[in-house]
Scaffold this motif. Structure first.
Motif, mmCIF file in Angstrom:
data_model
loop_
_atom_site.group_PDB
_atom_site.id
_atom_site.type_symbol
_atom_site.label_atom_id
_atom_site.label_comp_id
_atom_site.label_asym_id
_atom_site.label_seq_id
_atom_site.Cartn_x
_atom_site.Cartn_y
_atom_site.Cartn_z
ATOM 1 N N ASN A 5 5.348 124.225 33.458
ATOM 2 C CA ASN A 5 6.519 125.071 33.237
ATOM 3 C C ASN A 5 7.726 124.178 33.080
ATOM 4 O OD1 ASN A 5 5.135 127.501 33.476
ATOM 5 N ND2 ASN A 5 5.417 127.563 35.687
ATOM 6 N N LEU A 6 8.609 124.549 32.180
ATOM 7 C CA LEU A 6 9.853 123.807 31.977
ATOM 8 C C LEU A 6 11.018 124.660 32.450
ATOM 9 C CD1 LEU A 6 9.223 122.271 28.443
ATOM 10 C CD2 LEU A 6 8.966 121.177 30.672
ATOM 11 N N GLU A 11 18.633 126.724 36.000
ATOM 12 C CA GLU A 11 17.615 127.140 36.967
ATOM 13 C C GLU A 11 17.484 126.123 38.098
ATOM 14 O OE1 GLU A 11 14.486 129.713 34.296
ATOM 15 O OE2 GLU A 11 14.521 127.526 34.019
ATOM 16 N N ILE A 12 17.528 124.846 37.754
ATOM 17 C CA ILE A 12 17.422 123.800 38.775
ATOM 18 C C ILE A 12 18.661 123.800 39.665
ATOM 19 C CG2 ILE A 12 17.178 121.312 39.158
ATOM 20 C CD1 ILE A 12 14.674 122.853 38.044
ATOM 21 N N ALA A 13 19.825 123.996 39.071
ATOM 22 C CA ALA A 13 21.064 124.056 39.858
ATOM 23 C C ALA A 13 21.002 125.195 40.872
ATOM 24 C CB ALA A 13 22.258 124.229 38.922
ATOM 25 N N PHE A 43 13.241 120.383 32.820
ATOM 26 C CA PHE A 43 12.657 119.763 34.007
ATOM 27 C C PHE A 43 11.309 120.391 34.308
ATOM 28 C CE2 PHE A 43 17.208 119.852 34.284
ATOM 29 C CZ PHE A 43 17.554 118.584 34.698
ATOM 30 N N THR A 44 10.396 119.579 34.810
ATOM 31 C CA THR A 44 9.149 120.118 35.349
ATOM 32 C C THR A 44 9.318 120.221 36.859
ATOM 33 O OG1 THR A 44 8.138 117.955 35.712
ATOM 34 C CG2 THR A 44 7.787 118.966 33.534
ATOM 35 N N SER A 45 8.414 120.926 37.496
ATOM 36 C CA SER A 45 8.486 121.016 38.955
ATOM 37 C C SER A 45 8.304 119.633 39.588
ATOM 38 C CB SER A 45 7.451 122.003 39.494
ATOM 39 O OG SER A 45 6.159 121.632 39.112
ATOM 40 N N LYS A 46 7.538 118.757 38.949
ATOM 41 C CA LYS A 46 7.349 117.392 39.454
ATOM 42 C C LYS A 46 8.670 116.615 39.454
ATOM 43 C CE LYS A 46 4.575 113.182 38.894
ATOM 44 N NZ LYS A 46 5.433 112.485 39.771
#
Length: 68
Positions: A5-6, A11-13, A43-46
């Motif tokens: 998933n990207l 979303e990351i913020a 971003f990936t979850s990794k």
């Protein structure tokens, strides 16, 4: 084929409880990895887990006074 998933910078913020600008600052300082898709960052979850792991070690080191 399993594709990761990207996630967008927004979303990351939200996940990290920071401003979107902070995410772009982290990218420019090389503190969080990302990939470019066209002109956009993803971003990936990794990527996020690696950043949190590195950041967690830094916070623990500072808190324990080993950085002084």
């Amino acid at each position: 084929m399993d594709l990761p998933n990207l996630y967008t910078p927004d979303e990351i913020a939200k996940h990290l409880h920071v401003a979107r600008g902070t995410i772009y600052s982290l990218i420019s300082r090389g503190e969080i990895d990302s990939i470019k898709v066209g002109r956009n960052r993803r971003f990936t979850s990794k990527h996020v887990k690696d950043y949190i792991d590195r950041r967690g070690e830094e916070i623990i080191t500072i808190y324990s006074g080993e950085d002084s």
